[in-house]
Design an enzyme around this catalytic site. Sequence first.
Site, short mmCIF file in Angstrom:
data_model
loop_
_atom_site.label_atom_id
_atom_site.label_comp_id
_atom_site.label_asym_id
_atom_site.label_seq_id
_atom_site.Cartn_x
_atom_site.Cartn_y
_atom_site.Cartn_z
N GLY A 9 133.33 -28.89 105.85
CA GLY A 9 134.55 -28.87 105.04
C GLY A 9 135.76 -28.26 105.72
N ILE A 89 131.57 -46.45 102.75
CA ILE A 89 131.90 -46.75 101.35
C ILE A 89 132.60 -48.10 101.28
CG2 ILE A 89 132.05 -44.37 100.52
CD1 ILE A 89 135.10 -44.55 100.87
N ASN A 101 141.48 -42.01 106.94
CA ASN A 101 140.46 -41.41 107.81
C ASN A 101 141.14 -40.77 109.02
OD1 ASN A 101 137.80 -40.84 108.75
ND2 ASN A 101 137.94 -42.57 110.15
N HIS A 103 140.05 -40.06 112.78
CA HIS A 103 139.00 -40.41 113.73
C HIS A 103 139.29 -39.76 115.08
CE1 HIS A 103 135.67 -42.68 115.34
NE2 HIS A 103 136.42 -42.95 116.38
N ASP A 144 135.89 -47.56 110.97
CA ASP A 144 137.00 -47.14 111.84
C ASP A 144 137.98 -48.27 112.10
OD1 ASP A 144 135.85 -44.59 112.00
OD2 ASP A 144 134.58 -45.21 113.67
#
Length: 155
Positions: A9, A89, A101, A103, A144
Amino acid sequence: MAALISGGGRTVLNLLDWIDAGRLPGSMQLVLANKDCAGVERIRERGVPVDVLRASDFGGTAARDAELFDRLRAAQVDVVLLAGYLARIEIPSDFEHRVINIHPSLIPAFCGQGMFGDNVHAAVIQRGCKVTGCTVHFCDNEYDHGPIIAQRVVP
């Protein structure tokens, strides 16, 4: 905003620090994890609602994803951050360009299934690259992939 996590987290905690310091407008409404992980308790301690949604508790990923997005809709979030979320997902059309996202490579290099965290960095070093970086992008339903928001290069 909301975040999805699978680990410690740290990204969410950093964002909460920025929000608390007034350097990031907004609020973290909800955090969802795909498994029990250290981030669940750390983020709860900061007062953010956190739930664990395991695919096995829902009979598979499709039902888990449906529940996940129902909860995000109920929380009325504008944006969802994949903050070290290591489960694929299916993003419904009403969340197109709302799931982001981070990456740890310069997409399209060193991305796809299995390319996360230290795996990415090891692959970059093994290939002998002189630079690497990170990519922030809107997610679609491929690993991605999706429109790039920002990229930064580092040695």
